[in-house]
Design an enzyme around this catalytic site. Structure first.
Site, short mmCIF file in Angstrom:
data_model
loop_
_atom_site.label_atom_id
_atom_site.label_comp_id
_atom_site.label_asym_id
_atom_site.label_seq_id
_atom_site.Cartn_x
_atom_site.Cartn_y
_atom_site.Cartn_z
N PHE A 165 0.71 -1.28 -0.04
CA PHE A 165 0.02 0.04 -0.05
C PHE A 165 0.98 1.23 0.05
CE2 PHE A 165 -2.87 3.18 1.64
CZ PHE A 165 -3.89 2.89 0.81
N ASP A 202 2.02 -4.92 8.46
CA ASP A 202 0.68 -4.09 8.48
C ASP A 202 -0.26 -5.11 8.31
OD1 ASP A 202 -1.20 -2.67 7.89
OD2 ASP A 202 -0.22 -1.33 6.53
N TYR A 242 -10.83 0.73 10.76
CA TYR A 242 -12.10 0.91 10.16
C TYR A 242 -12.08 -0.05 9.10
CZ TYR A 242 -8.69 3.64 7.13
OH TYR A 242 -7.65 3.92 6.57
N LYS A 243 -11.56 -1.25 9.04
CA LYS A 243 -11.83 -2.17 7.84
C LYS A 243 -12.49 -3.31 8.45
CE LYS A 243 -7.74 -0.79 5.25
NZ LYS A 243 -8.10 -0.13 4.11
N ARG A 256 -12.48 -4.83 -6.88
CA ARG A 256 -12.28 -5.35 -5.61
C ARG A 256 -13.52 -5.55 -4.74
NH1 ARG A 256 -8.25 -2.57 -0.98
NH2 ARG A 256 -10.11 -1.32 -0.87
C1 LIG Z 1 -2.00 -1.64 3.88
C2 LIG Z 1 -2.72 -0.28 4.28
N1 LIG Z 1 -2.11 0.17 5.31
C3 LIG Z 1 -2.49 1.64 5.48
C4 LIG Z 1 -3.65 1.98 5.05
C5 LIG Z 1 -4.06 3.42 5.33
O1 LIG Z 1 -3.71 4.12 6.61
P1 LIG Z 1 -4.29 5.49 7.25
O2 LIG Z 1 -5.39 4.84 7.95
O3 LIG Z 1 -3.05 5.92 7.97
O4 LIG Z 1 -4.71 6.17 5.86
C6 LIG Z 1 -4.25 1.09 4.19
C7 LIG Z 1 -5.45 1.75 3.56
O5 LIG Z 1 -6.40 1.08 2.91
C8 LIG Z 1 -3.69 0.10 3.73
O6 LIG Z 1 -4.47 -0.58 3.01
#
Ligand SMILES: Cc1ncc(COP(=O)(O)O)c(C=O)c1O
Length: 423
Positions: free
Chosen positions: A132, A203, A228-229, A382
């Site tokens: 990402f 991550d 939030y996912k 997706r």
């Molecule tokens: C793998 C991954 N890391 C980080 C993020 C987003 O990070 P943040 O909440 O800091 O915007 C996402 C968002 O979709 C993501 O898919």
């Protein structure tokens, strides 16, 4: 396989009742819980209570009386149960991007103070080219801020293990790839990294709440993840970070282990001392005042996942994704869709991605029919499968909608081609 068969699967589904814990809009099949989880029914009354009773009535006293000050650790301890961590190894704070900055900086600091196992300078951060973007930007930015001492080396998904040698300081990966849904082996990549003397940073944005993760069993060094996912914490929910107990102990004598030394990382914030003295716990990874409303919503979301149990969720997620792939293959053949997600359940998360030259307008046409997935540039449709609130019959209906959109060519209307700010 028929729609009736899917209804029969729903009747036998041990998680079926958990759907009632969510306020889902009528006429919508929500296949984007991997991007923004659905709204738990408990969230609204809880937020009302926090706003009216705690903020409204108790005012500032609520920091002590209503458990506000402990919320980052309390919710962190709940998330710890989902990721194989001890309660004191996880805290909720900031965003995933910021947490990644903090733990990557801490990892590099740790490395710079370790006795070297070889004569080679450890100057590489290894990651996946398809990671990402925020993860890559954070690493690029940090490497540059550190005067070019470190370099981010990007490799393809399958090249990660081969790229790890004694010049690597940290391996920083996302467990489940946001675009393809492909899942790395947390255990074997971590093992390989540590064998070469590197630290492993993960991550968990696309795994926490949908894929069982056992950070301590895999001996992971640091991790971050998103609220939030699949945790259903609401838009922009606080993220979390994990630091292995051995590193918390090793870092205890250090003053600055990560650059964002804010007052809530201080040993005694309410001493208001002019000099920074870090907390000896994971609190030192906290920076400033947490959003209590956001943490309250996140806690409601995490509770929905804990109530179902991560193993049961994974079992259903594998079934849902399997069914979707099978039905797409059977019912949408000949329209140029290409499966991007690994067919083998052991190598995927809880999403299915299909490549198509007209992915954007096809997804817009699906959304117009109430089937909500998303688009990832340049050509990915997706579909996320949140097992807490999706039914097997939803999978059937979503594939039928896709088939109709493709068969009728209804996606090729001008308004479906217009791009929006958020995809
Ligand atoms: C793998 C991954 N890391 C980080 C993020 C987003 O990070 P943040 O909440 O800091 O915007 C996402 C968002 O979709 C993501 O898919």
């Amino acid at each position: 396989m028929t729609r009736d068969d899917c209804e029969a699967l729903d009747r036998r589904d041990p998680l079926a009742a958990h759907r009632d814990a969510f306020a889902l809009p009528d006429g919508v099949i929500y296949l984007d819980g991997n991007s923004l989880g659905a709204l738990p029914r408990a969230t609204l009354p809880r937020l009302r209570q926090v706003i009216e009773d705690e903020w409204g009535e108790r005012l500032i006293r609520a920091w002590n009386d209503a458990g506000w000050i402990e919320a980052p650790r309390r919710v962190g301890a709940k998330i710890a149960k989902l990721i194989g961590a001890a309660p004191h190894e996880v805290v909720c704070a900031d965003s995933t991007s910021i947490n990644l900055f903090k733990v990557l900086a801490a990892a590099l600091k740790l490395q710079s103070e370790r006795p070297q196992v070889s004569m080679r300078e450890r100057r590489l951060i290894v990651s996946e080219r398809g990671n990402f973007p925020t993860d890559l930007y954070i690493a690029q930015g940090l490497a540059e801020w550190l005067g070019g001492r470190y370099e981010l080396r990007l490799v393809e998904f399958n090249e990660v293990t081969a790229a790890i040698d004694e010049s690597v300081a940290a391996v920083m990966l996302t467990h489940v790839n946001y675009r393809t849904g492909a899942k790395h082996s947390l255990t074997s990549v971590t093992y390989r990294a540590q064998q070469a003397g590197a630290l492993a940073i993960w991550d968990l944005a696309h795994s926490v709440g949908a894929v069982p993760v056992d950070l301590n069993a895999a001996h992971v060094d640091f991790a971050v993840g998103c609220g939030y996912k699949y945790l259903n914490g609401g838009p922009g929910a606080p993220a979390f970070l994990y630091v292995a107990d051995r590193h918390l102990k090793a870092l205890a004598g250090e003053r600055f282990v990560q650059p964002l030394a804010g007052w809530l990382g201080h040993r005694a914030p309410f001493d208001f001392a002019p000099d920074y003295e870090p907390a000896r716990s994971i609190d030192r990874f906290c920076v400033g005042t947490p959003s209590i409303l956001a943490l309250a919503a996140l806690e409601c979301g995490v509770d929905t996942v804990l109530a179902a149990g991560i193993d049961a969720l994974r079992a259903k997620s594998v079934q849902l994704t399997e069914l979707f792939m099978r039905l797409v293959e059977e019912r949408c053949a000949g329209f140029g869709l290409r499966l991007v997600t690994p067919r083998d359940a052991g190598y995927r998360g809880s999403q299915v991605s299909l490549a198509h030259a007209n992915a954007w307008p096809i997804m817009q046409a699906l959304i117009a029919r109430g089937v909500i997935g998303d688009f990832r540039a340049p050509d990915i449709l997706r579909f996320g499968f949140a097992p807490l609130y999706l039914r097997f019959v939803d999978v059937w209906d979503a594939v039928e909608a896709l088939r109709e959109v493709l068969t009728s060519g209804s996606w090729d209307q001008p308004h479906f081609h217009q791009r929006k700010a958020v995809t």
